[in-house]
Design a protein around this motif. Structure first.
Motif, PDB file in Angstrom:
ATOM      1  N   MET A   1      46.175  21.672 -30.769  1.00 26.51           N
ATOM      2  CA  MET A   1      45.425  20.779 -31.653  1.00 26.51           C
ATOM      3  C   MET A   1      44.938  19.565 -30.857  1.00 26.51           C
ATOM      4  SD  MET A   1      46.752  18.689 -35.019  1.00 26.51           S
ATOM      5  CE  MET A   1      46.996  20.164 -35.988  1.00 26.51           C
ATOM      6  N   LEU A   2      43.669  19.225 -31.030  1.00 26.76           N
ATOM      7  CA  LEU A   2      43.095  18.056 -30.373  1.00 26.76           C
ATOM      8  C   LEU A   2      43.038  16.916 -31.382  1.00 26.76           C
ATOM      9  CD1 LEU A   2      41.653  16.695 -27.975  1.00 26.76           C
ATOM     10  CD2 LEU A   2      39.501  17.564 -28.912  1.00 26.76           C
ATOM     11  N   ALA A   3      43.676  15.802 -31.056  1.00 25.61           N
ATOM     12  CA  ALA A   3      43.642  14.623 -31.917  1.00 25.61           C
ATOM     13  C   ALA A   3      42.857  13.526 -31.211  1.00 25.61           C
ATOM     14  CB  ALA A   3      45.056  14.146 -32.224  1.00 25.61           C
ATOM     15  N   GLU A   4      42.121  12.745 -31.982  1.00 23.21           N
ATOM     16  CA  GLU A   4      41.317  11.674 -31.409  1.00 23.21           C
ATOM     17  C   GLU A   4      41.610  10.369 -32.137  1.00 23.21           C
ATOM     18  OE1 GLU A   4      37.240  12.815 -31.563  1.00 23.21           O
ATOM     19  OE2 GLU A   4      37.420  14.205 -29.865  1.00 23.21           O
ATOM     20  N   LEU A   5      41.853   9.335 -31.354  1.00 22.46           N
ATOM     21  CA  LEU A   5      42.134   8.010 -31.899  1.00 22.46           C
ATOM     22  C   LEU A   5      41.071   7.055 -31.376  1.00 22.46           C
ATOM     23  CD1 LEU A   5      44.249   6.504 -33.648  1.00 22.46           C
ATOM     24  CD2 LEU A   5      45.386   5.872 -31.519  1.00 22.46           C
ATOM     25  N   ALA A   6      40.153   6.660 -32.253  1.00 23.61           N
ATOM     26  CA  ALA A   6      39.059   5.770 -31.854  1.00 23.61           C
ATOM     27  C   ALA A   6      39.556   4.332 -31.778  1.00 23.61           C
ATOM     28  CB  ALA A   6      37.909   5.883 -32.851  1.00 23.61           C
ATOM     29  N   PHE A   7      38.918   3.552 -30.889  1.00 23.80           N
ATOM     30  CA  PHE A   7      39.315   2.158 -30.683  1.00 23.80           C
ATOM     31  C   PHE A   7      38.108   1.247 -30.829  1.00 23.80           C
ATOM     32  CE2 PHE A   7      42.938   4.181 -28.914  1.00 23.80           C
ATOM     33  CZ  PHE A   7      43.966   3.242 -28.880  1.00 23.80           C
ATOM     34  N   SER A   8      38.285   0.221 -31.650  1.00 21.15           N
ATOM     35  CA  SER A   8      37.331  -0.882 -31.675  1.00 21.15           C
ATOM     36  C   SER A   8      37.838  -1.950 -30.715  1.00 21.15           C
ATOM     37  CB  SER A   8      37.242  -1.458 -33.094  1.00 21.15           C
ATOM     38  OG  SER A   8      38.484  -2.076 -33.452  1.00 21.15           O
ATOM     39  N   ALA A   9      37.055  -3.008 -30.547  1.00 21.05           N
ATOM     40  CA  ALA A   9      37.515  -4.117 -29.701  1.00 21.05           C
ATOM     41  C   ALA A   9      38.796  -4.724 -30.267  1.00 21.05           C
ATOM     42  CB  ALA A   9      36.419  -5.178 -29.602  1.00 21.05           C
ATOM     43  N   GLY A 168      41.567  -1.729 -15.635  1.00 16.53           N
ATOM     44  CA  GLY A 168      41.091  -1.612 -17.001  1.00 16.53           C
ATOM     45  C   GLY A 168      41.892  -0.622 -17.823  1.00 16.53           C
ATOM     46  N   VAL A 169      41.640  -0.636 -19.138  1.00 17.96           N
ATOM     47  CA  VAL A 169      42.432   0.151 -20.069  1.00 17.96           C
ATOM     48  C   VAL A 169      42.215   1.651 -19.886  1.00 17.96           C
ATOM     49  CG1 VAL A 169      40.730   0.164 -21.942  1.00 17.96           C
ATOM     50  CG2 VAL A 169      43.171   0.235 -22.485  1.00 17.96           C
ATOM     51  N   GLY A 170      41.039   2.039 -19.385  1.00 19.83           N
ATOM     52  CA  GLY A 170      40.777   3.459 -19.178  1.00 19.83           C
ATOM     53  C   GLY A 170      41.769   4.083 -18.212  1.00 19.83           C
ATOM     54  N   ARG A 171      42.063   3.387 -17.114  1.00 15.78           N
ATOM     55  CA  ARG A 171      43.034   3.891 -16.149  1.00 15.78           C
ATOM     56  C   ARG A 171      44.414   4.018 -16.794  1.00 15.78           C
ATOM     57  NH1 ARG A 171      44.112   3.662 -10.504  1.00 15.78           N
ATOM     58  NH2 ARG A 171      41.843   3.800 -10.233  1.00 15.78           N
ATOM     59  N   THR A 179      48.354  15.159 -21.068  1.00 16.36           N
ATOM     60  CA  THR A 179      47.741  15.593 -22.322  1.00 16.36           C
ATOM     61  C   THR A 179      46.835  14.527 -22.931  1.00 16.36           C
ATOM     62  OG1 THR A 179      49.641  14.802 -23.618  1.00 16.36           O
ATOM     63  CG2 THR A 179      49.705  17.092 -22.848  1.00 16.36           C
ATOM     64  N   LEU A 180      46.699  13.375 -22.263  1.00 18.73           N
ATOM     65  CA  LEU A 180      45.902  12.276 -22.788  1.00 18.73           C
ATOM     66  C   LEU A 180      44.673  12.031 -21.923  1.00 18.73           C
ATOM     67  CD1 LEU A 180      48.767   9.702 -23.482  1.00 18.73           C
ATOM     68  CD2 LEU A 180      47.768  11.308 -25.115  1.00 18.73           C
ATOM     69  N   SER A 181      43.587  11.661 -22.554  1.00 20.45           N
ATOM     70  CA  SER A 181      42.390  11.264 -21.800  1.00 20.45           C
ATOM     71  C   SER A 181      41.630  10.212 -22.594  1.00 20.45           C
ATOM     72  CB  SER A 181      41.486  12.478 -21.526  1.00 20.45           C
ATOM     73  OG  SER A 181      41.008  13.040 -22.739  1.00 20.45           O
ATOM     74  N   TRP A 182      40.941   9.351 -21.856  1.00 19.13           N
ATOM     75  CA  TRP A 182      40.204   8.235 -22.462  1.00 19.13           C
ATOM     76  C   TRP A 182      38.735   8.373 -22.125  1.00 19.13           C
ATOM     77  CZ3 TRP A 182      40.584   4.286 -25.793  1.00 19.13           C
ATOM     78  CH2 TRP A 182      39.693   3.222 -25.691  1.00 19.13           C
ATOM     79  N   ASP A 183      37.899   8.347 -23.172  1.00 13.16           N
ATOM     80  CA  ASP A 183      36.458   8.440 -22.949  1.00 13.16           C
ATOM     81  C   ASP A 183      35.730   7.920 -24.179  1.00 13.16           C
ATOM     82  OD1 ASP A 183      34.098   9.339 -21.422  1.00 13.16           O
ATOM     83  OD2 ASP A 183      33.885  10.799 -23.056  1.00 13.16           O
ATOM     84  N   ASP A 184      34.696   7.131 -23.946  1.00 12.06           N
ATOM     85  CA  ASP A 184      33.838   6.647 -25.025  1.00 12.06           C
ATOM     86  C   ASP A 184      34.652   5.943 -26.113  1.00 12.06           C
ATOM     87  OD1 ASP A 184      31.425   6.192 -26.319  1.00 12.06           O
ATOM     88  OD2 ASP A 184      31.505   8.094 -27.427  1.00 12.06           O
ATOM     89  N   ASN A 185      35.534   5.022 -25.695  1.00 15.37           N
ATOM     90  CA  ASN A 185      36.355   4.228 -26.612  1.00 15.37           C
ATOM     91  C   ASN A 185      37.246   5.082 -27.523  1.00 15.37           C
ATOM     92  OD1 ASN A 185      35.333   1.756 -25.685  1.00 15.37           O
ATOM     93  ND2 ASN A 185      33.574   1.890 -27.073  1.00 15.37           N
ATOM     94  N   THR A 186      37.623   6.251 -27.044  1.00 13.67           N
ATOM     95  CA  THR A 186      38.447   7.161 -27.828  1.00 13.67           C
ATOM     96  C   THR A 186      39.559   7.725 -26.960  1.00 13.67           C
ATOM     97  OG1 THR A 186      36.581   7.799 -29.243  1.00 13.67           O
ATOM     98  CG2 THR A 186      38.480   9.275 -29.224  1.00 13.67           C
ATOM     99  N   LEU A 187      40.772   7.711 -27.493  1.00 16.17           N
ATOM    100  CA  LEU A 187      41.917   8.332 -26.824  1.00 16.17           C
ATOM    101  C   LEU A 187      42.084   9.729 -27.405  1.00 16.17           C
ATOM    102  CD1 LEU A 187      44.326   8.058 -24.890  1.00 16.17           C
ATOM    103  CD2 LEU A 187      45.666   7.188 -26.834  1.00 16.17           C
TER     104      LEU A 187
END
Length: 323
Positions: A1-9, A168-171, A179-187
């Motif tokens: 299952m792929l879960a996505e957690l979006a991030f605002s500022a 930065g937070v991406g690293r 199992t985690l990746s960060w792209d386009d303000n989404t974990l």
């Protein structure tokens, strides 16, 4: 299952770390209850498993509430506003869990054993019993080792904070776990069980390093922030034997016998065990341990009829500085 957690500022601004005793309780108990000993934690398991079995905890509340894999009841790991909450504070939060949340968690857990049924019938009373069992487990399995565990968890947080400062937070997110990746303000999280979305959580993110987690674990219950527990860096070194060099320098200050006792406390031990290993009389060991305890270098933890002594963070720092 792929879960996505979006991030605002705002979500990024509210992302923080915490060291949680209860996350270590649930992850270590799950590891302890597993069949074969985990290769990284074999030394800890060999020491702790007999104590837990002797206390009957291998068939108690935790055994019924913590399955070998899959979902863990959310009420066992309440979110904290503190960077390092005490176990007592987390147990108070568990005891204060609303009955409807307990029932919801039990529905999701899907277990129908006698203790789960009793918890359904009387959440308020049974949560007290559960917190008492957790205290017993803590004293047997984690308290004697907590100074070492805290060193690993704090070192992990220091490393992650420095990553954010330098790259930065991406690293940070890309390096937490495979199992985690960060792209386009989404974990994005590749997980085998329940998903997690921003719509089903509160703002921000609570990152929880764990010495005993073998993969990432999530917690989601609004209005609290989502929690993400992940394997801490350096957990594999927790139980390594580290010979202490320059013991003569420490002995010149503490005395030879107390220095020997500190070095022998690589793993927690009783007065009788220390006397047998060192050749110091039982009375002498007891006297020296009392002095070391008064100086904040040793802590005592009851394990059934025995008392286990363990090095504190003060002693660990001293020995590390002379290694």
């Amino acid at each position: 299952m792929l879960a996505e957690l979006a991030f605002s500022a705002d979500d990024l601004a509210l992302t923080r770390f915490t060291v949680s005793p209860m996350w270590e309780v649930v992850t270590s108990f799950r590891l302890l209850a597993a069949g074969p000993a985990h290769p990284v934690h074999r030394a800890w398991i060999d020491q702790v498993r007999p104590r837990v079995a002797a206390a009957g905890l291998d068939s108690g509340w935790l055994a019924e509430l913590i399955p070998p894999t899959g979902y863990l009841p959310d009420f066992l790991t309440p979110p904290s506003r503190e960077p390092a909450p005490a176990l007592d504070a987390e147990l108070a939060a568990i005891r204060a869990t609303p009955a409807d949340q307990v029932l919801s968690d039990l529905d999701y857990l899907g277990r129908t054993g006698p203790r789960c049924q009793a918890l359904r019938a009387d959440p308020e009373t049974r949560l007290v019993r559960i917190s008492e069992e957790i205290e017993t487990y803590w004293e047997l399995a984690l308290a004697p080792y907590w100074a070492k565990i805290r060193v690993v968890l704090n070192a992990d947080i220091f490393h992650r904070v420095r990553q954010v400062a330098e790259y930065g937070v991406g690293r940070l997110f890309n390096d937490l776990h495979s199992t985690l990746s960060w792209d386009d303000n989404t974990l994005r999280m590749v997980r085998r069980h329940c998903g997690i979305t921003r719509e089903a959580t509160g703002p921000g993110l609570l990152l929880v390093p764990s010495a005993f987690a073998v993969h990432t674990l999530t917690w989601s219950r609004p209005p609290g922030p989502p929690q993400l527990a992940y394997p801490a860096r350096g957990a594999g070194t927790l139980w390594e034997h580290r010979p202490v060099k320059r013991t003569e320098a420490i002995a010149a200050v503490l005395g030879r016998s107390r220095t020997i006792l500190l070095t022998e406390l690589e793993a927690p031990a009783s007065t009788t065990e220390l006397a047998h290993r060192t050749g110091i009389s039982t009375a002498g060991v007891s006297q020296h341990l009392t002095a070391l305890r008064d100086a904040g270098m040793v802590s005592a933890h009851r394990a059934g009829r025995s008392v286990l002594y363990a090095r504190t963070a003060v002693a660990e720092s001293l020995l590390a500085a002379t290694a």
